[in-house]
Design an enzyme around this catalytic site. Structure first.
Site, PDB file in Angstrom:
ATOM      1  N   ASN A 111     -28.025  87.428 -16.434  1.00 16.74           N
ATOM      2  CA  ASN A 111     -27.379  87.015 -17.686  1.00 16.74           C
ATOM      3  C   ASN A 111     -26.145  87.895 -17.887  1.00 16.74           C
ATOM      4  O   ASN A 111     -26.282  89.082 -18.161  1.00 16.74           O
ATOM      5  CB  ASN A 111     -28.370  87.191 -18.844  1.00 16.74           C
ATOM      6  N   TRP A 112     -24.979  87.276 -17.753  1.00 17.24           N
ATOM      7  CA  TRP A 112     -23.737  88.058 -17.837  1.00 17.24           C
ATOM      8  C   TRP A 112     -23.275  88.295 -19.278  1.00 17.24           C
ATOM      9  O   TRP A 112     -22.212  88.884 -19.489  1.00 17.24           O
ATOM     10  CB  TRP A 112     -22.632  87.356 -17.047  1.00 17.24           C
ATOM     11  N   LYS A 113     -24.006  87.814 -20.241  1.00 14.68           N
ATOM     12  CA  LYS A 113     -23.644  88.007 -21.655  1.00 14.68           C
ATOM     13  C   LYS A 113     -22.151  87.681 -21.861  1.00 14.68           C
ATOM     14  O   LYS A 113     -21.645  86.765 -21.236  1.00 14.68           O
ATOM     15  CB  LYS A 113     -23.972  89.434 -22.087  1.00 14.68           C
TER      16      LYS A 113
ATOM     17  N   HIS B 207     -32.313  83.599 -26.758  1.00 11.81           N
ATOM     18  CA  HIS B 207     -32.105  85.005 -26.366  1.00 11.81           C
ATOM     19  C   HIS B 207     -32.108  85.884 -27.622  1.00 11.81           C
ATOM     20  O   HIS B 207     -31.584  85.480 -28.664  1.00 11.81           O
ATOM     21  CB  HIS B 207     -30.785  85.149 -25.604  1.00 11.81           C
TER      22      HIS B 207
ATOM     23  N   GLU C 214     -30.326  88.280 -28.499  1.00 17.50           N
ATOM     24  CA  GLU C 214     -29.004  88.552 -29.079  1.00 17.50           C
ATOM     25  C   GLU C 214     -28.555  87.369 -29.947  1.00 17.50           C
ATOM     26  O   GLU C 214     -27.849  87.560 -30.937  1.00 17.50           O
ATOM     27  CB  GLU C 214     -28.001  88.891 -27.964  1.00 17.50           C
TER      28      GLU C 214
ATOM     29  N   GLU D 123     -38.967  89.174 -23.177  1.00 18.51           N
ATOM     30  CA  GLU D 123     -37.909  90.172 -23.303  1.00 18.51           C
ATOM     31  C   GLU D 123     -38.160  91.011 -24.557  1.00 18.51           C
ATOM     32  O   GLU D 123     -37.683  90.651 -25.648  1.00 18.51           O
ATOM     33  CB  GLU D 123     -36.547  89.492 -23.400  1.00 18.51           C
TER      34      GLU D 123
ATOM     35  N   GLY E  39     -30.995  96.191 -22.957  1.00 15.51           N
ATOM     36  CA  GLY E  39     -29.755  96.973 -23.014  1.00 15.51           C
ATOM     37  C   GLY E  39     -29.963  98.410 -23.447  1.00 15.51           C
ATOM     38  O   GLY E  39     -29.003  99.111 -23.771  1.00 15.51           O
TER      39      GLY E  39
ATOM     40  N   SER F 115     -33.755  95.875 -19.322  1.00 16.87           N
ATOM     41  CA  SER F 115     -33.367  97.042 -18.516  1.00 16.87           C
ATOM     42  C   SER F 115     -33.964  97.027 -17.112  1.00 16.87           C
ATOM     43  O   SER F 115     -34.382  98.065 -16.589  1.00 16.87           O
ATOM     44  CB  SER F 115     -33.729  98.333 -19.251  1.00 16.87           C
TER      45      SER F 115
ATOM     46  N   GLY G  67     -29.803  91.620 -17.416  1.00 15.75           N
ATOM     47  CA  GLY G  67     -28.518  91.639 -18.111  1.00 15.75           C
ATOM     48  C   GLY G  67     -27.545  92.568 -17.416  1.00 15.75           C
ATOM     49  O   GLY G  67     -26.940  92.229 -16.393  1.00 15.75           O
ATOM     50  N   GLY G  68     -27.410  93.785 -17.942  1.00 14.38           N
ATOM     51  CA  GLY G  68     -26.408  94.743 -17.463  1.00 14.38           C
ATOM     52  C   GLY G  68     -26.355  94.905 -15.948  1.00 14.38           C
ATOM     53  O   GLY G  68     -25.269  94.919 -15.347  1.00 14.38           O
TER      54      GLY G  68
HETATM   55  C1  PEP Z   1     -30.792  90.341 -21.128  1.00 16.05           C
HETATM   56  O1  PEP Z   1     -29.618  90.247 -21.466  1.00 16.05           O
HETATM   57  O2  PEP Z   1     -31.540  89.347 -21.164  1.00 16.05           O
HETATM   58  C2  PEP Z   1     -31.290  91.651 -20.706  1.00 16.05           C
HETATM   59  C3  PEP Z   1     -32.547  91.759 -20.352  1.00 16.05           C
HETATM   60  O3  PEP Z   1     -30.395  92.686 -20.704  1.00 16.05           O
HETATM   61  P1  PEP Z   1     -30.559  94.124 -19.975  1.00 16.05           P
HETATM   62  O4  PEP Z   1     -31.072  93.854 -18.576  1.00 16.05           O
HETATM   63  O5  PEP Z   1     -29.208  94.716 -19.982  1.00 16.05           O
HETATM   64  O6  PEP Z   1     -31.573  94.905 -20.753  1.00 16.05           O
END
Ligand code: PEP
Length: 250
Positions: free
Chosen positions: A9-11, A95, A97, A167, A173, A213, A234-235
């Protein structure tokens, strides 16, 4: 057999040019990789370029959100038919966010989920508890409630292609990952609720991903858990070599 699903997930990162530069570096690193399904979820402005750039590869491109209607006066929204028109067949829904910053609700996630199913788009429905809810021993109740609301009036056959992502909000994050045991426990709760909502056969076939993470340092122990059918990253999905290392977990 549930084929593992590894999603990036590139946000709100990467222009189309940056996205294509990622593909140039990433695709050769995962060429021929068939053990897992791999998918990237760029931001809307990069989605079409990414889907075109992935053509003929073993990686799919999906959207980070969508509206449930096909068209209408809804500024800033993208419809399922618009996604399908550019070859998009995956979408992330609910999600955290979206829930935390844009007031997404599970009632709307339910409408979006139905629309995705009707348009042949594979939905990844995200659920997860806040830290305070976990500390108050409310994780199980929260997860069951979220999943039930998202799946309201969805039949077992409609849920066939569904993917769930657990999640925990406190892990997204933040750098602090849920331990494999905590994640596996949450996945067991979700599979139990899925059995209740959609029957055993659907629950057995539904992939439940972990997100929060995930990085190359913790992917092996997470994927070693029988209940974990993949990850939503994500990151760590923003850097080609890092995401390729995750895809190549052992
Ligand atoms: C996400 O954006 O769904 C996520 C899990 O982010 P991260 O891996 O950065 O915690």
């Amino acid at each position: 057999m549930r084929k593992p699903f590894i999603a990036g997930n590139w946000k709100m990162y990467k222009t189309p040019k940056e996205s294509l530069a990622f593909l140039d570096a990433f695709l050769p690193l995962v060429e021929g990789h068939t053990r897992d399904e791999i998918a990237l979820f760029p931001t809307t402005t990069s989605l079409s370029a990414v889907i075109d750039g992935l053509h003929g590869s073993n990686v799919r491109g999906g959207a980070q959100n969508m509206h449930w209607l096909n068209e209408g006066p809804y500024t800033g929204q993208t419809s399922p038919t618009m996604l399908v028109s550019i070859g998009c067949r995956h979408v992330i829904l609910g999600h955290s966010e979206q829930r935390l910053y844009f007031n997404e609700t599970y009632e709307r996630v339910n409408l979006k989920l139905k629309a995705a199913i009707n348009h042949g788009i594979t939905p990844i429905v995200c659920v997860g508890e806040l830290l305070a809810e976990r500390e108050d021993q409310k994780t199980e109740e929260v997860l069951r409630t979220q999943l039930r609301a998202a799946l309201r009036n969805i039949s077992p056959s409609e849920a066939r292609r569904l993917i769930i992502a657990y999640e925990p909000i406190w892990a997204i994050g933040t750098g602090s990952t849920a331990s494999p045991e905590i994640a596996a426990q949450a996945h067991a709760i979700l599979r139990h609720e899925l059995t209740h909502c959609c029957g055993e056969a659907t629950a057995d076939n539904t992939r439940i991903l972990y997100g929060g993470s995930v990085k190359p340092e913790n992917i092996n122990e997470l994927m070693a858990q029988e209940q974990i059918d993949g990850v939503l990253v994500g990151g760590a999905s923003l850097v080609p070599t890092t995401f390729a290392n995750i895809v190549q977990y052992t």
